[in-house]
Scaffold this motif. Structure first.
Motif, short mmCIF file in Angstrom:
data_model
loop_
_atom_site.label_atom_id
_atom_site.label_comp_id
_atom_site.label_asym_id
_atom_site.label_seq_id
_atom_site.Cartn_x
_atom_site.Cartn_y
_atom_site.Cartn_z
N PRO A 1 0.81 -1.22 0.00
CA PRO A 1 0.00 0.00 0.00
C PRO A 1 0.85 1.27 0.00
N MET A 2 1.97 1.27 0.76
CA MET A 2 2.85 2.43 0.76
C MET A 2 3.51 2.62 -0.60
N ALA A 3 3.91 1.51 -1.22
CA ALA A 3 4.60 1.58 -2.51
C ALA A 3 3.72 2.21 -3.58
N THR A 4 2.41 1.96 -3.50
CA THR A 4 1.48 2.46 -4.52
C THR A 4 0.75 3.73 -4.08
N ASN A 5 1.16 4.30 -2.94
CA ASN A 5 0.52 5.50 -2.38
C ASN A 5 -0.96 5.26 -2.07
N CYS A 6 -1.23 4.06 -1.60
CA CYS A 6 -2.61 3.67 -1.28
C CYS A 6 -2.73 3.23 0.18
N ALA A 7 -1.92 3.83 1.06
CA ALA A 7 -1.87 3.40 2.46
C ALA A 7 -2.69 4.32 3.35
N ALA A 8 -3.40 3.69 4.30
CA ALA A 8 -4.04 4.47 5.35
C ALA A 8 -2.95 4.97 6.31
N PRO A 9 -3.16 6.13 6.96
CA PRO A 9 -4.35 6.98 6.90
C PRO A 9 -4.34 8.00 5.77
N ASP A 10 -3.27 7.99 4.96
CA ASP A 10 -3.18 9.00 3.90
C ASP A 10 -4.34 8.90 2.91
N THR A 11 -4.77 7.67 2.61
CA THR A 11 -5.87 7.51 1.66
C THR A 11 -7.12 8.26 2.12
N GLY A 12 -7.53 8.02 3.37
CA GLY A 12 -8.70 8.70 3.89
C GLY A 12 -8.52 10.20 3.97
N ASN A 13 -7.31 10.63 4.31
CA ASN A 13 -7.05 12.06 4.41
C ASN A 13 -7.07 12.72 3.03
N ALA B 1 1.85 8.92 12.72
CA ALA B 1 2.39 10.15 13.31
C ALA B 1 3.85 10.04 13.70
N MET B 2 4.38 8.85 13.86
CA MET B 2 5.79 8.71 14.23
C MET B 2 6.73 8.90 13.04
N ASN B 3 6.20 8.79 11.85
CA ASN B 3 7.02 8.95 10.65
C ASN B 3 7.46 10.41 10.51
N PRO B 4 8.75 10.69 10.36
CA PRO B 4 9.19 12.08 10.24
C PRO B 4 8.63 12.79 9.01
N ASP B 5 8.15 12.02 8.02
CA ASP B 5 7.54 12.63 6.84
C ASP B 5 6.09 13.02 7.07
N CYS B 6 5.53 12.68 8.24
CA CYS B 6 4.17 13.11 8.58
C CYS B 6 4.20 14.60 8.89
N TYR C 1 0.05 -5.04 20.14
CA TYR C 1 0.48 -6.39 20.45
C TYR C 1 2.01 -6.49 20.43
N GLY C 2 2.65 -5.45 20.91
CA GLY C 2 4.10 -5.43 20.99
C GLY C 2 4.80 -4.91 19.75
N TYR C 3 4.08 -4.77 18.64
CA TYR C 3 4.67 -4.26 17.40
C TYR C 3 4.58 -2.73 17.38
N GLU C 4 5.63 -2.09 16.90
CA GLU C 4 5.61 -0.64 16.76
C GLU C 4 5.16 -0.20 15.37
N ASP C 5 4.99 -1.16 14.46
CA ASP C 5 4.44 -0.87 13.14
C ASP C 5 5.24 0.21 12.42
N HIS C 6 6.56 0.03 12.38
CA HIS C 6 7.45 1.05 11.81
C HIS C 6 7.12 1.37 10.36
N ASP C 7 6.89 0.34 9.55
CA ASP C 7 6.66 0.57 8.12
C ASP C 7 5.42 1.41 7.89
N HIS C 8 4.45 1.29 8.78
CA HIS C 8 3.21 2.05 8.66
C HIS C 8 3.35 3.48 9.18
#
Length: 410
Positions: free
Chosen positions: A94-106, A175-180, A221-228
């Motif tokens: 989804p990130m590769a195709t620019n189709c990832a939430a939450p950007d899609t909804g925004n 929100a943790m992504n510096p590009d946000c 569940y212990g994951y920080e979900d970095h890629d997201h």
């Protein structure tokens, strides 16, 4: 209802499937390896940029946005099988195709409700994949499944030129992504208003606004979900932004949120089906490769039951999702309200079970980092809460059913 893929959908499916095989799946271990060497775990591995450039070169970009002006101009029914394919690698594709939430909804929100200046400043760089964004609604102090509970304040300054945003949010995805660079914040402009659904408004708050603090990452569940881009606790302490940053009019925040969440719910369900297909594939490969008690796992009755039940479930879910997409295209989101709620209840719940069976089949490997199953399970389980928990959708759907038989609103 005809769910046969049209020529454009079939062509995009073939290209996207090839893109996944040639670029995305091989990039999964590369992304993990590169992230381990980054100065900050929230920085983006270089392979993401390479994937985005290739997807854009191939025309696999902004597929989710039905507007031909801003996106690919696909209907929900055309996009559904494409989202399913990207769901097979939900942290990369989804990130590769620019189709990832939450950007899609925004992006959908800005395209539909933003004014010309807001679209120029924020929508255009989001469409280009130059920045990321976050949607700040959920709060730790209230049951945010009822959006009328939101306590964050959006107060007009005395001179009327600014709004002052004060409140605490959490699980703010990306929100943790510096590009946000931008937050779309939901808060109350009229907390004493007679209509609880007209108290809220939406406002744009740039990340670098004084008074905005991204305080910590929330684990899932212990994951920080970095890629997201993670899920953050964010504090707005008297953050002042121009009055022109208000989206729409005061009091329209609740309606805008509902408009945003409808497409988001079906997109999540589309991707969940892709996650289930990945789990079935992994189960089948494991079953034919491993031997226990003198015979292949594939010959064990319980394993056959897991695989058969998973296939039946996925086929049922896919048909319901396609029907929902078709209804959204033909009668609109309001006309598809029952079906949107039905897929949001049924899909995460069923996919969690499929993933759990896949984990069981893989034994210790299933809960490890050597297979994607544990992380997929955590993502699917989280979607039983995201965009409204199961129970909220069940309550609303049951009321609509009962109303047909003369039952009034409790």
């Amino acid at each position: 209802m005809d769910f046969a893929f049209d020529a454009r959908t079939e062509e995009l499916r073939e290209r996207l499937l090839a893109f996944m095989e040639e670029y995305v799946y091989p990039a999964e271990p590369v992304a993990a390896e590169q992230r381990a060497r980054l100065a900050s775990p929230w920085d983006t591995p270089a392979v993401f940029g390479e994937l985005k450039a290739e997807a854009r070169r191939q025309g696999l970009w902004n597929l989710f946005l039905p507007s031909a002006e801003h996106g690919a101009g696909l209907t929900n029914l055309q996009y559904a099988p494409l989202a399913e394919i990207t769901g097979r690698s939900p942290h990369l594709a989804p990130m590769a195709t620019n189709c990832a939430a939450p950007d899609t909804g925004n992006m959908e929100l800005l395209a539909q409700f933003g004014n010309e200046e807001q679209r120029k400043q924020w929508l255009e760089p989001l469409l280009a994949g130059e920045i990321r964004s976050a949607f700040a609604m959920t709060e730790p102090e209230v049951a945010s499944s009822d959006a009328t509970n939101i306590e964050t304040r959006i107060d007009r300054s005395a001179d009327g030129d600014e709004y002052v945003v004060t409140g605490r949010k959490w699980f703010i995805s990306g929100a943790m992504n510096p590009d946000c660079r931008i937050f779309i914040v939901m808060g109350k402009t009229d907390p004493e208003g007679a209509d609880p659904r007209r108290q809220q408004s939406m406002i744009l708050v740039p990340r670098d606004t004084p008074g905005v603090e991204v305080r910590r990452a929330m684990t899932v569940y212990g994951y920080e979900d970095h890629d997201h881009g993670g899920h953050a606790e964010v504090v707005f302490d008297g953050a002042r932004v121009p009055a022109a940053n208000l989206i729409g009019e005061e009091g329209t925040g609740f309606a805008i949120a509902q408009a945003r969440l409808g497409p988001g719910r079906i997109h999540h369900c589309m991707r969940l089906i892709g996650m289930a297909e990945r789990a079935i594939e992994l189960m089948c490969r494991r079953a034919v490769e491993r031997t226990a008690f003198g015979k292949p796992l594939a010959a064990q009755g319980v394993v056959q039951n897991w695989i058969a039940d998973a296939r039946v479930t996925v086929e049922q879910l896919r048909l319901l999702v396609l029907k929902t997409a078709w209804l959204m295209d033909t009668v609109g989101n309001r006309g598809a309200h029952t079906e949107i709620q039905a897929i949001k209840i049924a899909t995460p719940r069923a996919v969690v079970q499929i993933l759990d069976d896949a984990v069981q089949l893989h034994g210790a490997g299933g809960v490890s980092q050597d297979f994607p199953l544990a992380e997929l399970w955590a993502a699917a389980r989280t979607l039983r809460l995201a965009d409204g928990p199961d129970e909220v959708h069940q309550r609303s759907l049951a009321r609509r059913e009962l109303k047909q038989y003369g039952a009034g609103r409790p």
